[in-house]
Design a protein around this motif. Structure first.
Motif, mmCIF file in Angstrom:
data_model
loop_
_atom_site.group_PDB
_atom_site.id
_atom_site.type_symbol
_atom_site.label_atom_id
_atom_site.label_comp_id
_atom_site.label_asym_id
_atom_site.label_seq_id
_atom_site.Cartn_x
_atom_site.Cartn_y
_atom_site.Cartn_z
ATOM 1 N N ALA A 1 0.933 -0.978 -0.145
ATOM 2 C CA ALA A 1 0.423 0.149 0.133
ATOM 3 C C ALA A 1 0.996 1.399 -0.168
ATOM 4 C CB ALA A 1 -1.175 0.308 1.396
ATOM 5 N N ARG A 2 1.961 0.965 0.852
ATOM 6 C CA ARG A 2 3.011 2.526 0.552
ATOM 7 C C ARG A 2 3.724 2.751 -0.839
ATOM 8 N NH1 ARG A 2 3.761 7.506 3.041
ATOM 9 N NH2 ARG A 2 4.184 7.240 0.584
ATOM 10 N N TRP A 3 3.927 2.048 -0.879
ATOM 11 C CA TRP A 3 4.744 1.287 -3.062
ATOM 12 C C TRP A 3 3.973 1.971 -3.457
ATOM 13 C CZ3 TRP A 3 8.195 -0.546 0.329
ATOM 14 C CH2 TRP A 3 9.101 0.069 0.442
ATOM 15 N N ALA A 4 2.564 1.638 -3.654
ATOM 16 C CA ALA A 4 1.279 2.373 -4.061
ATOM 17 C C ALA A 4 1.371 3.505 -4.305
ATOM 18 C CB ALA A 4 -0.055 1.580 -3.818
ATOM 19 N N GLN A 5 0.833 4.262 -2.740
ATOM 20 C CA GLN A 5 1.165 5.449 -2.671
ATOM 21 C C GLN A 5 2.458 6.184 -2.943
ATOM 22 O OE1 GLN A 5 0.133 6.407 1.616
ATOM 23 N NE2 GLN A 5 0.871 8.564 1.287
ATOM 24 N N ASP A 6 3.093 6.106 -2.684
ATOM 25 C CA ASP A 6 5.185 6.327 -3.510
ATOM 26 C C ASP A 6 4.362 6.900 -5.214
ATOM 27 O OD1 ASP A 6 6.383 5.941 -1.432
ATOM 28 O OD2 ASP A 6 7.079 4.069 -1.895
ATOM 29 N N ILE A 7 3.564 6.122 -5.683
ATOM 30 C CA ILE A 7 3.152 6.000 -7.058
ATOM 31 C C ILE A 7 2.904 7.260 -7.110
ATOM 32 C CG2 ILE A 7 2.595 4.991 -9.367
ATOM 33 C CD1 ILE A 7 3.311 2.384 -7.682
ATOM 34 N N ASP A 8 1.471 6.667 -6.550
ATOM 35 C CA ASP A 8 0.598 8.452 -6.309
ATOM 36 C C ASP A 8 0.817 9.537 -5.959
ATOM 37 O OD1 ASP A 8 -2.506 8.509 -7.751
ATOM 38 O OD2 ASP A 8 -2.605 9.613 -6.132
ATOM 39 N N GLU A 9 1.961 9.544 -5.328
ATOM 40 C CA GLU A 9 2.699 10.754 -5.180
ATOM 41 C C GLU A 9 2.742 11.313 -6.273
ATOM 42 O OE1 GLU A 9 4.311 11.065 -1.150
ATOM 43 O OE2 GLU A 9 2.345 10.206 -0.216
ATOM 44 N N LEU A 10 3.907 10.532 -6.434
ATOM 45 C CA LEU A 10 4.889 10.954 -7.714
ATOM 46 C C LEU A 10 4.287 11.691 -9.444
ATOM 47 C CD1 LEU A 10 7.555 8.293 -8.192
ATOM 48 C CD2 LEU A 10 8.149 9.904 -7.311
ATOM 49 N N ARG A 11 2.936 10.810 -9.584
ATOM 50 C CA ARG A 11 2.053 10.648 -10.431
ATOM 51 C C ARG A 11 1.727 12.482 -9.875
ATOM 52 N NH1 ARG A 11 -2.778 12.399 -10.294
ATOM 53 N NH2 ARG A 11 -3.008 11.347 -8.346
ATOM 54 N N ALA A 12 1.072 12.903 -8.566
ATOM 55 C CA ALA A 12 0.612 14.073 -9.025
ATOM 56 C C ALA A 12 2.009 14.913 -8.791
ATOM 57 C CB ALA A 12 0.125 13.875 -7.300
ATOM 58 N N PHE A 13 2.808 14.588 -8.431
ATOM 59 C CA PHE A 13 4.254 15.969 -8.619
ATOM 60 C C PHE A 13 4.510 16.098 -9.520
ATOM 61 C CE2 PHE A 13 8.885 15.858 -9.225
ATOM 62 C CZ PHE A 13 8.832 17.333 -8.184
ATOM 63 N N TRP A 14 4.248 14.979 -11.143
ATOM 64 C CA TRP A 14 5.023 14.610 -12.398
ATOM 65 C C TRP A 14 3.372 15.866 -12.845
ATOM 66 C CZ3 TRP A 14 7.035 9.440 -11.596
ATOM 67 C CH2 TRP A 14 8.045 9.725 -11.781
ATOM 68 N N GLY A 15 2.389 15.497 -12.360
ATOM 69 C CA GLY A 15 1.759 16.905 -12.512
ATOM 70 C C GLY A 15 0.750 16.280 -13.377
ATOM 71 N N HIS A 16 0.696 14.649 -13.754
ATOM 72 C CA HIS A 16 -0.551 13.508 -14.710
ATOM 73 C C HIS A 16 -1.737 13.616 -13.785
ATOM 74 C CE1 HIS A 16 3.401 13.678 -16.679
ATOM 75 N NE2 HIS A 16 3.921 13.249 -16.193
ATOM 76 N N ASP A 17 -3.325 13.252 -14.941
ATOM 77 C CA ASP A 17 -3.879 13.081 -14.323
ATOM 78 C C ASP A 17 -4.013 11.789 -14.515
ATOM 79 O OD1 ASP A 17 -7.211 12.780 -13.069
ATOM 80 O OD2 ASP A 17 -7.859 12.994 -15.217
ATOM 81 N N LYS A 18 -4.123 11.298 -15.737
ATOM 82 C CA LYS A 18 -3.807 9.633 -16.047
ATOM 83 C C LYS A 18 -2.822 9.214 -15.888
ATOM 84 C CE LYS A 18 -9.280 8.137 -16.700
ATOM 85 N NZ LYS A 18 -9.702 7.551 -17.016
ATOM 86 N N ILE A 19 -1.921 7.849 -16.397
ATOM 87 C CA ILE A 19 -0.801 7.607 -16.599
ATOM 88 C C ILE A 19 -0.904 6.265 -16.672
ATOM 89 C CG2 ILE A 19 0.372 8.557 -14.751
ATOM 90 C CD1 ILE A 19 0.701 6.263 -13.023
ATOM 91 N N VAL A 20 -0.371 6.115 -17.836
ATOM 92 C CA VAL A 20 0.537 4.843 -18.331
ATOM 93 C C VAL A 20 0.659 3.803 -17.338
ATOM 94 C CG1 VAL A 20 0.667 3.226 -19.928
ATOM 95 C CG2 VAL A 20 -0.463 4.197 -20.539
ATOM 96 N N VAL A 21 0.707 2.345 -16.027
ATOM 97 C CA VAL A 21 1.425 1.830 -15.579
ATOM 98 C C VAL A 21 2.539 0.495 -16.117
ATOM 99 C CG1 VAL A 21 1.927 1.689 -13.261
ATOM 100 C CG2 VAL A 21 0.885 2.646 -13.592
ATOM 101 N N ILE A 22 3.344 0.410 -16.775
ATOM 102 C CA ILE A 22 4.447 -1.044 -17.338
ATOM 103 C C ILE A 22 5.139 -1.323 -15.679
ATOM 104 C CG2 ILE A 22 5.416 -1.264 -18.532
ATOM 105 C CD1 ILE A 22 5.741 1.228 -20.404
ATOM 106 N N GLY A 23 4.839 -2.647 -15.468
ATOM 107 C CA GLY A 23 5.606 -3.402 -14.492
ATOM 108 C C GLY A 23 6.061 -4.345 -14.980
#
Length: 280
Positions: A72-94
């Motif tokens: 859950a914390r790892w996922a939160q990090d992704i969302d904080e990065l998304r917001a920091f980079w200014g994106h509404d929606k992202i393609v997530v490649i894992g």
């Protein structure tokens, strides 16, 4: 550049490409857990179409240490990065463990996901038996014994590289280049964080298959499953997971192992570009 999370963990990041209205931005999630981003080659397959972000997960590679080790914390990090980079929606490649993390993120933050790429994850069901059988075929008894010996004690730098090579070369389908590619990956001068590895794998291994399939089923965005046919992790387990997705696409890449973009770059590039171009 470095980004500091809401709990003040510095994350190493890298960005290539340029944002464009024609395609959604991309975030790539590396495997492990406990290793580091090594996906510049993967990013280069699509960063002429859109902006591509990569980062080392907390406690890993060039990022800072953390006591908060949970999916859950790892996922939160992704969302904080998304917001920091200014994106509404992202393609997530894992990739590998990152595929599980991509699904976890998309299930928790579906409103911010344009598409998911599940790249050589493990799927559901008993994938370990098939993986062990392939590894036994690709390794000599001497290599198995040496890997066990190295894994059970402290290692010098040279032994650490040898340990990684022996652990990683069976992931490659091409026997001619398997050792060469494993040595390339193993020679990166960054430590594996085994605490991160054990903690996150313990959490994931505690999940029933129904948890994983329910997460996939909850994601409204398209999910593209890509799997090397020669990956020791059987593609049937990934296909079983794909059956639960709302908008699945499954691509089996012949003559490719756990990192199919390395062995069959043209095939993977075509699929990734199609995913990105469908998600403006």
């Amino acid at each position: 550049m470095q980004f500091s999370t809401s709990d003040q963990v510095p994350l190493w990041t890298a960005t290539t490409g340029t944002a464009t209205p024609a395609a959604a931005p991309v975030i790539i999630l590396h495997g492990g857990p406990g290793t580091w981003d090594d996906h510049a080659r993967l990013a280069g397959m699509v960063d002429d179409l859109t902006v591509v972000h990569r980062f080392d997960q907390r406690g890993c590679g060039r990022s800072g240490a953390s006591d908060d080790l949970s999916m859950a914390r790892w996922a939160q990090d992704i969302d904080e990065l998304r917001a920091f980079w200014g994106h509404d929606k992202i393609v997530v490649i894992g990739h590998s463990f990152g595929a599980t993390l991509a699904v976890t993120y998309a299930a928790l933050y579906p409103e911010h996901v344009a598409a998911v790429v599940y790249l050589d994850g493990v799927g559901i069901g008993d994938w370990r038996t098939g993986e062990a059988a392939v590894r036994d075929q690709r390794m000599t008894p001497e290599q198995v014994a040496r890997l066990e010996n190295l894994g059970g004690r402290p290692r010098s730098r040279a032994e650490e590289i040898e340990f990684r090579v022996l652990a990683w070369f069976p992931d490659n389908a091409d026997p001619e280049h398997a050792m060469e590619w494993a040595l390339e990956d193993a020679s990166v001068d960054l430590p594996i964080n085994w605490t991160v590895n054990r903690t996150l794998m313990s959490e994931i291994n505690s999940w029933p298959d129904s948890r994983k399939s329910d997460d996939v089923a909850a994601i409204p965005a398209p999910i593209t499953f890509i799997h090397g046919e020669g990956d020791p992790r059987p593609h049937t387990a990934v296909q079983a997971l794909a059956e639960h997705a709302q908008q699945p696409a499954f691509h089996l890449i012949p003559d490719a192992g756990h990192s199919p973009w390395r062995e069959q770059p043209a095939a993977v590039r075509e699929i990734l570009r199609a995913v990105v171009l469908k998600t403006p």
